[in-house]
Design an enzyme around this catalytic site. Structure first.
Site, PDB file in Angstrom:
ATOM      1  N   GLY A  30       0.778  -1.236   0.000  1.00  0.00           N
ATOM      2  CA  GLY A  30       0.000   0.000   0.000  1.00  0.00           C
ATOM      3  C   GLY A  30       0.808   1.283   0.000  1.00  0.00           C
ATOM      4  CG  PHE A  31      -1.044   4.717   1.925  1.00  0.00           C
ATOM      5  CD1 PHE A  31      -1.795   4.389   0.803  1.00  0.00           C
ATOM      6  CD2 PHE A  31      -1.692   5.340   2.989  1.00  0.00           C
ATOM      7  CE1 PHE A  31      -3.167   4.661   0.742  1.00  0.00           C
ATOM      8  CE2 PHE A  31      -3.050   5.629   2.943  1.00  0.00           C
ATOM      9  CZ  PHE A  31      -3.789   5.287   1.837  1.00  0.00           C
TER      10      PHE A  31
ATOM     11  CG  ASN B 296       2.149   3.718   5.818  1.00  0.00           C
ATOM     12  OD1 ASN B 296       1.137   4.216   5.338  1.00  0.00           O
ATOM     13  ND2 ASN B 296       2.532   2.476   5.549  1.00  0.00           N
TER      14      ASN B 296
ATOM     15  CE1 TYR C   9      -7.769   2.736  10.551  1.00  0.00           C
ATOM     16  CE2 TYR C   9      -9.565   3.992   9.577  1.00  0.00           C
ATOM     17  CZ  TYR C   9      -8.236   3.587   9.575  1.00  0.00           C
ATOM     18  OH  TYR C   9      -7.375   4.049   8.605  1.00  0.00           O
TER      19      TYR C   9
ATOM     20  CE  LYS D 290      -5.087   5.382  10.772  1.00  0.00           C
ATOM     21  NZ  LYS D 290      -3.644   5.359  10.517  1.00  0.00           N
TER      22      LYS D 290
ATOM     23  N   PRO E 174      -5.852  10.817   4.530  1.00  0.00           N
ATOM     24  CG  PRO E 174      -4.401   9.249   3.646  1.00  0.00           C
ATOM     25  CD  PRO E 174      -4.816   9.871   4.932  1.00  0.00           C
TER      26      PRO E 174
END
Ligand code: NDP
Ligand code: 8X3
Length: 255
Positions: free
Chosen positions: A14-15, A86, A152, A156, A182
């Site tokens: 991914g990222f 990340n 979740y 964040k 994002p």
């Protein structure tokens, strides 16, 4: 930006993997970490000749493991210029009343505590050198609630506020902090969230043009490449196919 030493957590997919490729193209020195060693080895092979790469199998939930990995960095990788926090995940989309406590704990341990451990291990060196940049991957889920986002989104929100508070603590130093938030991006994220159910994961993106890992890598590169006196605090981005919903109202059948 050349020859910066960049420490990436969650570089196996991914990222994180997209950021590794983008930073390698710019000639940086990379420390790539994740739990799975095979994708890290493949990435190291793919990027050989473009960038010096040091890989470390690392679970960010392992406090001593993180401390040991940072303390044991080889001489040429010791002065970390950029920490890209990340590594992270969502597990499940059930309402709080049905969610699994183990999933909640894994998200807290990874998205909050793992990010804390990496920051705590690397930040003092940045301050001592009076240069560095911590880039934290938050999420729109940390600012905007949605059903099933419960823990979740909470993790964040921590990433956003922790990033801001770091800025306060670092005033007077040349250490920068950025939180990138994002929205929906197509990676392995939903496969992980739905525990391997590929059909359910695919439905998240069906009929849309989601953000890509490369979009995030370009954004990370942009914030890191601003002049040293410019600190991008928070940066929220979404696919053109995503926006906020109205506040929800429950109406009883009685009217
Ligand atoms: P992926 O599932 O594709 O990648 C997640 C990465 O995190 C993997 O490299 C995985 O590596 C690593 N990781 C997970 N748990 C751990 C752990 N305990 N220790 C070390 N590494 C770990 O998802 P994304 O690339 O999409 O997610 C990257 C970040 O972006 C996450 O923090 C996520 O919350 C966030 N995000 C994602 C969005 C999206 O829609 N995709 C939107 C907003 C934010 P391994 O399994 O090998 O350990
Ligand atoms: C990932 C984006 O909307 O799935 O952080 O929570 S979302």
């Amino acid at each position: 930006m050349n020859e910066q030493t960049i420490f990436i957590t969650g570089a196996s997919a991914g990222f994180g993997a997209a950021c590794a490729r983008s930073f390698a193209r710019q000639g940086n020195r990379l420390i790539l970490t994740a739990r799975r060693i095979e994708p890290l080895l493949a990435l190291q092979q793919e990027l050989a000749g473009r960038a010096e790469i040091h890989i470390i199998p690392l679970d960010v939930r392992d406090r001593e493991g993180v401390q040991g990995a940072v303390a044991g960095l080889p001489e040429r990788f010791r002065e970390v210029d950029v920490l890209l926090n990340n590594a992270g995940l969502a597990l499940g989309l059930e309402g709080a009343q049905e969610a699994h406590l183990d999933d909640w704990e894994t998200m807290v341990d990874t998205n909050i505590k793992g990010l804390m451990y990496c920051t705590h291990a690397i930040l003092p060196g940045m301050v001592a050198r009076n240069r560095g940049h911590i880039v934290n991957i938050g999420s729109t889920a940390g600012a905007w609630p949605y059903p099933g986002g419960n823990v979740y989104g909470g993790t964040k929100a921590f990433v956003t506020q922790f990033s801001r508070n770091l800025r306060c603590d670092l005033l007077g130093t040349r250490v920068r902090v950025t939180c990138i938030q994002p929205g929906m991006a197509e990676t392995d994220f939903s496969k992980v969230r739905f525990k391997g159910d590929e059909d359910q994961a695919a439905r998240v993106y069906q009929g849309t043009e989601p953000l890509t890992a490369e979009d995030i890598a370009e954004t990370v590169a942009w914030v890191v490449n601003r002049p040293a006196h410019v600190n991008i605090n928070t940066l929220e981005l979404m696919s053109i196919d995503q926006t906020w919903g109205p506040l929800a109202v429950h109406r009883s059948a009685k009217g």
